[in-house]
Design a protein around this motif. Structure first.
Motif, mmCIF file in Angstrom:
data_model
loop_
_atom_site.group_PDB
_atom_site.id
_atom_site.type_symbol
_atom_site.label_atom_id
_atom_site.label_comp_id
_atom_site.label_asym_id
_atom_site.label_seq_id
_atom_site.Cartn_x
_atom_site.Cartn_y
_atom_site.Cartn_z
ATOM 1 N N ASP A 109 0.851 -1.182 0.000
ATOM 2 C CA ASP A 109 0.000 0.000 0.000
ATOM 3 C C ASP A 109 0.889 1.235 0.000
ATOM 4 O O ASP A 109 1.922 1.261 0.676
ATOM 5 N N ASP A 140 1.336 -4.357 -6.863
ATOM 6 C CA ASP A 140 -0.058 -4.077 -7.206
ATOM 7 C C ASP A 140 -0.681 -5.316 -7.833
ATOM 8 O O ASP A 140 -0.324 -5.711 -8.946
ATOM 9 N N SER A 158 -4.109 -5.649 -8.047
ATOM 10 C CA SER A 158 -5.513 -5.327 -8.310
ATOM 11 C C SER A 158 -5.950 -5.762 -9.703
ATOM 12 O O SER A 158 -7.111 -6.104 -9.915
ATOM 13 N N THR A 169 1.456 -10.702 -9.352
ATOM 14 C CA THR A 169 1.387 -9.293 -8.956
ATOM 15 C C THR A 169 2.285 -8.475 -9.872
ATOM 16 O O THR A 169 3.213 -9.002 -10.492
#
Length: 310
Positions: A89, A107, A109, A116
Motif C-alpha cells: 500500500d 499491485d 488489483s 502481482t
C-alpha cells in the motif's frame, strides 16, 4: 458376505498406513518437516541481521523451504538487494527512509490470482504517490471547509500548527525567476516579461501534470491515466480544486500534455479554452500564441505532405 466391507476397510486402512510410512521415509515425518522449516527460518533470520544495505539477501523457497527433501527436486533460491523493500500500500512508504531504501510497489488489483505487478518507485514517482495519498484524505482542506465531523475525528487534539502543516493544501507557487519544469519554461518567461514573478497552479493540476511527466518514460499506461485525470479535472473545473481564476493555466497545462502525446487537435482546443478564460494575473498569452502557431504550422505541413502528386 457381511464381512466383505470390513475386510475392505481394514485393507484400505493398512494401505493408508503403508503409504504414510513410505512418505515419511521419503520426505520425513511431520515433526521432521516442521523442524527443517524452522531451521531454515532461524538460519536466514540470523544471516540477514548481519547484512548491511550493500549486500544481497538470500531466501530459500520451493519444496526445500517447506521442509521437504525430495530426490531430484531443484533448489529454488531468491536474492534481492537489502535496500529494496516491497510495499503493498502506498501509505506504507511513509515508514521508510528513502535516502537509503528503494521501494517497490506490489499491485495485484489487475493481476490474475498468484501474480502481482511490481513497480519500482523512483524518488519522483514515490513523492507523487505519497502526495496523492495525503490529498485523498477526507479531512484535507483546500479552499472550502470539509465535513466538520470527519475533520474533527481525524485531527482532534492536534495543535493548529500541525493541522496547518499536515491537513491544509494550497496552490503551488512557482517563482518565475527559477525554472523548475522545462515544459513550463515558455509560460514562466512570458509571465516574467510582464513583470509577473509568480505562477500559481492548482495543487491537483500540478500533481497530475508531474505524474504525467514522470511516468511518460517509465509506464505509458500510467502516464495516459494521469492525463485522463487531468483532463476530467480541467474540463469540469470543479471547485475548490480549480478556482475560476486558475482555469487559464489549468487549460494551458492540459494542452501542453496533449501536445506532447501528439494529440494536436485536443491540444489546440485546450489552448483556445485557456485563451477564453485568460486572467490578467498570469500573463502567459505570448507562450500560448507561440504554442498555437506551432500546432497550426505542424498541421499545415502535414496537410501539404498528404496532398496527392499530379
Amino acid at each position: 458376505m457381511e464381512s466383505f466391507p470390513t475386510e475392505i476397510h481394514q485393507g484400505l486402512q493398512h494401505m493408508s498406513e503403508s503409504v504414510f510410512v513410505g512418505l515419511c521415509e521419503i520426505v520425513g515425518t511431520s515433526q521432521q518437516v516442521a523442524l527443517r522449516r524452522d531451521t531454515v527460518d532461524i538460519k536466514e533470520m540470523v544471516e540477514n541481521r548481519l547484512i548491511t544495505n550493500d549486500n544481497l539477501i538470500r531466501m530459500m523457497s520451493g519444496s526445500r523451504r517447506e521442509g521437504f527433501r525430495l530426490k531430484g527436486s531443484d533448489i529454488d533460491t531468491m536474492y534481492w538487494f537489502n535496500d529494496h523493500r516491497v510495499i503493498m500500500d502506498m501509505s506504507q512508504s511513509e515508514y521508510y527512509n528513502t535516502a537509503n531504501t528503494i521501494l517497490i510497489f506490489a499491485d495485484s488489483s489487475e493481476s490474475p490470482p498468484g501474480f502481482t505487478l511490481l513497480q519500482k518507485l523512483t524518488p519522483s514517482t514515490r513523492l507523487i504517490e505519497m502526495t496523492k495519498v495525503k490529498l485523498a484524505r477526507s479531512h484535507t482542506m483546500f479552499y472550502l471547509p470539509v465535513d466538520s465531523e470527519s475533520y474533527s475525528e481525524a485531527v482532534g487534539g492536534q495543535s493548529w500548527f500541525k493541522r496547518m502543516r499536515q491537513d491544509f493544501a494550497l496552490d503551488i507557487m512557482l517563482c518565475n525567476k527559477i525554472f523548475f519544469i522545462s515544459e513550463l519554461l515558455p509560460e514562466q518567461k512570458s509571465a516574467l516579461r510582464s513583470r509577473n514573478h509568480i505562477l500559481q497552479i492548482p495543487v491537483f493540476v500540478m500533481l497530475h501534470f508531474l505524474e504525467f511527466l514522470c511516468y511518460r518514460h517509465i509506464d505509458t499506461t500510467l502516464s495516459l491515466a494521469a492525463l485522463d485525470e487531468l483532463q476530467v479535472l480541467v474540463h469540469h473545473g470543479r471547485r475548490p480544486l480549480v478556482h475560476k481564476m486558475q482555469r487559464e493555466i489549468s487549460w494551458e497545462i492540459l494542452g501542453i500534455c496533449q501536445q506532447m502525446t501528439g494529440n494536436l487537435e485536443a491540444a489546440l482546443y485546450s489552448y483556445q479554452q485557456s485563451q477564453i478564460t485568460q486572467h490578467p494575473f498570469f500573463n502567459i498569452q505570448t507562450a500560448r500564441q507561440r504554442r498555437i502557431q506551432d500546432i497550426v504550422q505542424s498541421t499545415q505541413h502535414q496537410y501539404t505532405e498528404d496532398l496527392p502528386l499530379d
